[in-house]
Design an enzyme around this catalytic site. Structure first.
Site, PDB file in Angstrom:
ATOM      1  CG  ASP A  18      -0.382  -0.330   2.517  1.00 25.66           C
ATOM      2  OD1 ASP A  18       0.793  -0.773   2.575  1.00 25.66           O
ATOM      3  OD2 ASP A  18      -1.075  -0.136   3.541  1.00 25.66           O
ATOM      4  CG  ASP A  64      -1.783  -2.237 -15.450  1.00 28.68           C
ATOM      5  OD1 ASP A  64      -0.947  -2.993 -15.971  1.00 28.68           O
ATOM      6  OD2 ASP A  64      -2.985  -2.209 -15.790  1.00 28.68           O
TER       7      ASP A  64
HETATM    8  C1  IPM Z   1      -0.535  -8.739 -17.335  1.00 29.71           C
HETATM    9  C2  IPM Z   1      -2.004  -8.998 -17.547  1.00 29.71           C
HETATM   10  C3  IPM Z   1      -2.311 -10.452 -17.223  1.00 29.71           C
HETATM   11  C4  IPM Z   1      -1.988 -10.665 -15.758  1.00 29.71           C
HETATM   12  C5  IPM Z   1      -3.734 -10.901 -17.559  1.00 29.71           C
HETATM   13  C6  IPM Z   1      -4.081 -10.680 -19.018  1.00 29.71           C
HETATM   14  C7  IPM Z   1      -3.975 -12.344 -17.189  1.00 29.71           C
HETATM   15  O1  IPM Z   1      -2.762  -8.115 -16.779  1.00 29.71           O
HETATM   16  O2  IPM Z   1       0.277  -9.389 -18.012  1.00 29.71           O
HETATM   17  O3  IPM Z   1      -0.198  -7.890 -16.511  1.00 29.71           O
HETATM   18  O4  IPM Z   1      -2.826 -10.432 -14.869  1.00 29.71           O
HETATM   19  O5  IPM Z   1      -0.873 -11.066 -15.477  1.00 29.71           O
HETATM   20 MG    MG Z   2      -1.621  -6.633 -15.762  1.00 24.44          MG
END
Ligand code: IPM
Ligand code: MG
Length: 349
Positions: A218, A246
């Site tokens: 976190d 991400d």
């Molecule tokens: C990633 C994607 C994948 C994951 C999905 C598509 C299964 O989000 O490669 O980060 O969660 O690992």
């Molecule tokens: Mg991902």
């Protein structure tokens, strides 16, 4: 001659893989390519998101260049038939345990980041994500409990060998960079994380030259936005790494820019290379996707799997030059189509 497995997949996958292929062709290297269906596209053709022929190609290849999988039209299928099962299957079957996700702000994109330019400009890190364990691969299920209450569960687990080998990748990655490793966990709550932390500390004994810190996930999410420049290498588990990568990508300007490498425990040169963005079904087939993440993934492939560091440098420099020259797809606030962005990179090359 090295064999490259091309797995374009769903959504924008085919569009971005096509641009990466043009760049690889322009380098005039001795490479052979074989393409195979994967994800929803493969399910439509063969009733299986990861057909045996595709898995076989991936196993024979020297490296795999992967586009993306996923399409909401398949969300109703049982889990093993959904497009995502293909990528999880490839990771498991090829032992792709180490996922390297570099997040660096390409100069010129300071304004594309939602962070203040002076904060975003300092981003230069690698997230080392464990990729074949954790809650992703633990026992999972549904049941109906007392009183008809529906329940779902997914087991989070790591054993010490899994933690040790990814910790070593983290330390080695830090050694080739600024010598700082931050291990991210949730050891204040999770037993899996306490084991993780204990093992990382044990491995640290072999890396006196690396400055190791630990951070709760976190806090790491907060620090990534507050002061991302503090991170050099982050090592973390599968789930936390999925989420933080991400976030880091967007801090660095656009998820359309960031590549990844997934390295195998079979032999150190085998890897699967893919953009960290997904299939983006909302813009698929419209020529709007940014091909940079895939082209930069191809560069990682040249460096890690094919021992072609000079060619990798050339590709990375061409992307940087195109961006510096103002080439921008829509995600970067510009108007270039996918292929026009590819053209700009080829010109720079
Ligand atoms: C990633 C994607 C994948 C994951 C999905 C598509 C299964 O989000 O490669 O980060 O969660 O690992
Ligand atoms: Mg991902």
């Amino acid at each position: 001659m090295p064999l490259i497995a091309l797995l374009p997949g769903d959504g924008i996958g085919p569009e971005v893989i096509a641009e990466a292929r043009r760049v690889l062709d322009a380098l005039a290297l001795d490479l052979t390519f074989e393409e195979a269906p994967v994800g929803g596209q493969a399910y439509m053709r063969a009733g299986n998101p990861l057909p045996a022929t595709t898995l076989d190609l991936a196993k024979r290849a020297d490296a795999i260049l992967f586009g993306a999988v996923g399409d909401p039209q398949f969300d109703g299928l049982e889990r093993r038939l959904r497009p995502e099962a293909a990528i999880l299957g490839l990771r498991r079957e090829l032992g792709l345990f180490a996922n390297l996700r570099p997040a660096t702000l390409t100069p010129g994109l300071e304004d594309a980041s939602p962070l203040k330019p002076e904060i975003a400009g300092a981003i230069d890190m690698v997230i080392v994500r464990e990729l074949t364990g954790d809650v992703y691969f633990g026992e999972k299920g549904r049941r109906v409990g007392p009183g008809g209450v529906r329940e779902g569960h997914d087991l989070m687990r790591y054993d010490e060998t899994e933690v040790e080998r990814i910790a070593r990748v983290g330390f080695e990655t830090a050694r080739r960079r600024r010598g700082k490793l931050c291990s991210v966990d949730k050891a204040n709550v999770l037993e899996t994380s306490q084991l993780w932390r204990d093992i990382v500390n044990e491995v640290a004994g072999d890396y006196d030259d690396i400055e190791l810190t630990h951070m709760y996930v976190d806090n790491a999410a907060m620090q990534l936005v507050r002061n991302p420049g503090q991170f050099d290498v982050i090592v973390t588990g599968n789930l936390f790494g999925d989420i933080l990568s991400d976030q880091a990508s967007m801090c660095a300007g656009s998820i359309g820019m960031l590549p990844s490498a997934s390295l195998s425990s079979w032999r150190s040169s085998l890897g699967m290379y893919e953009p960290i963005h997904g299939s983006a079904p909302d813009i698929a087939g419209q020529g709007k996707a940014n091909p940079c993440a895939t082209i930069l993934s191809a560069a990682m492939m040249l460096r890690h799997s094919l021992d072609l560091a000079d060619s990798a440098d050339r590709v990375e420099a061409a992307v940087a030059k195109a961006i510096a020259g103002g080439a921008r797809t829509a995600d970067l606030g510009g108007t270039l189509s996918t292929s026009a962005m590819g053209d700009a990179i080829l010109t720079a090359l």
